[in-house]
Design an enzyme around this catalytic site. Sequence first.
Site, PDB file in Angstrom:
ATOM      1  N   SER A 151      48.105  64.696  -8.705  1.00  0.00           N
ATOM      2  CA  SER A 151      46.688  64.958  -8.930  1.00  0.00           C
ATOM      3  C   SER A 151      46.596  65.421 -10.463  1.00  0.00           C
ATOM      4  O   SER A 151      46.885  64.566 -11.230  1.00  0.00           O
ATOM      5  CB  SER A 151      46.113  66.159  -7.814  1.00  0.00           C
ATOM      6  OG  SER A 151      44.980  66.101  -7.938  1.00  0.00           O
ATOM      7  N   ASP A 160      42.576  56.981  -1.958  1.00  0.00           N
ATOM      8  CA  ASP A 160      42.479  58.310  -2.510  1.00  0.00           C
ATOM      9  C   ASP A 160      41.176  58.776  -2.561  1.00  0.00           C
ATOM     10  O   ASP A 160      40.254  58.156  -3.420  1.00  0.00           O
ATOM     11  CB  ASP A 160      43.220  58.529  -3.604  1.00  0.00           C
ATOM     12  CG  ASP A 160      43.696  59.870  -4.251  1.00  0.00           C
ATOM     13  OD1 ASP A 160      42.580  60.854  -4.065  1.00  0.00           O
ATOM     14  OD2 ASP A 160      44.871  59.999  -4.250  1.00  0.00           O
ATOM     15  N   HIS A 195      45.056  61.852  -0.073  1.00  0.00           N
ATOM     16  CA  HIS A 195      45.295  62.331  -1.565  1.00  0.00           C
ATOM     17  C   HIS A 195      46.648  62.301  -1.761  1.00  0.00           C
ATOM     18  O   HIS A 195      47.511  63.129  -1.405  1.00  0.00           O
ATOM     19  CB  HIS A 195      44.729  63.760  -1.962  1.00  0.00           C
ATOM     20  CG  HIS A 195      44.518  64.246  -3.135  1.00  0.00           C
ATOM     21  ND1 HIS A 195      44.363  63.101  -4.273  1.00  0.00           N
ATOM     22  CD2 HIS A 195      44.797  65.152  -3.720  1.00  0.00           C
ATOM     23  CE1 HIS A 195      44.335  63.706  -5.324  1.00  0.00           C
ATOM     24  NE2 HIS A 195      44.658  65.058  -5.055  1.00  0.00           N
TER      25      HIS A 195
END
Length: 516
Positions: A237, A455, A485
């Site tokens: 991320s 995502d 995610h």
Amino acid sequence: MTRFVRWTAVGTAAALLVAGCSSGSSSDDKGGRKTGRAQPSAQSSGTSGAGPTSALTSQKLDWGRCKATADSSAPGTDWQCATLKAPLDWSKPDGETIRLALIRTKARGDNRIGSLLFNFGGPGGSGVSTMPAYAATVSSLRERYDLVSWDPRGVGASEGVRCRDDKEIQAAESVDISPDTTAEERAYFQDAADFGKGCAKDAGEMLAHVSTTDTARDMDLMRQVLGDKKTHYFGISYGTELGGVYAHLFPKNVGRLVLDAVVDPSADTVGHAQNQARGFQRALDGYLKSTGQDPKQGSQKIADLLKEIDAKPLSTSSGRELTQTLAVTGIILPLYSQDSWPTLTSALEAAEQGDGSELLALADGYNERDPSGRYGTTTHSQRVISCLDDKQRPTAAETKKLLPQFERISPVFGAFLGWDTAGWCHDWPVAGQHETPEVSAPGAAPILVVGNTGDPATPYEGARKMADELGKDVGVVLTWKGEGHGAYGSGSDCVDSAVNAYLLAGTVPRDGRICS
């Protein structure tokens, strides 16, 4: 005001759902320096090419048993913790230092490659607390790597920042993050300004030295102190942006880097918000389809419910009210993982019957609120880092012009993310550094960029953008057609085997490979 979308590791989001809420943490009880801080300057550090002094690169880490904190028990005996000294201001590497908290577990096998650094996202996520919980997901990598993570500067045990107390945080949850009236708009921006003042009071001079660039420089100091010739890294991320910035600054020091759930480095503040509106709407559409609903009709139903809650907050079993802001936050969290979609169904059904308890519990999990009313500080650290990174400061007038576009992208999340662009760093005490991060890394070894088509927080398009900006023969894209995610450890043997082969054997997959 809480930013209800965070670039966070999927493992963190899942853990919040399992636990109901996190324990909440305060930097005061984790060794952070809370006295004698100077007031912040307008000058941001991290942009010069100054390197660390020999006193810093030759420091010996005093690895020892990790201690329990007021919020969590100590990890097992396999884990060791230490403190690394780094310059407060990287343009003055021989000046004042700060302390960075590290955690590691040693490689099990004899054929050790080196250290593998992990950043789990945020910005503002604690690696020290997350690494032991994530170790099972990456257990195969421990055969040849020491698994190492840390709390970046301004986070948790590394001089963590706390911008307001628990009572102030709870009071701020009543602030409408998509204001409909002049009074609500005034309260929204006043809350933002007050938050920034609280951060400046607590962080002092360090507020100008917590950028992603600063942390990337810390990473290279870590490499040297850990005794590694190259940096091997797994960024998730926001950690992908950090990894890209590191590769740009130190291309010759890049070893094996994996970037999973990729932040689009070409997007500015507004672009990121629109990307996330698009990503979360896609995830919501996928969820609605899984329940047999038409995505357009289902989205409108949820949007109507949020409007009703905005006019009249729902009661809950705790005695607290579920506001529109908390309701949106509660909807966001289970979209991070497909396994959590049934939780969202239950919470929405209860809310439609007038009971906001389940959505409130989800929002509390995201906001790190424990049953006693204590809150964590991840969003505080997230804000001080992102507002130092981001130079763009959209005004209320500019945001209002963009709202129709945001709402077209997502009828459920668009308005909230649109307003967020103006409120998040409103009247911030220090200037931002850039409109978009620089991640070009000519001459670096191949970097594996992993994108997930479903995502919600970091839409798939960011993976290709990252690879393109890293440069020819550097960025290599691996695609997973999945949900949630992140991709690694999410159920795809294809993804996991490709990442493991890259990290353990140096086998670079074909650019554009697809795992379905």
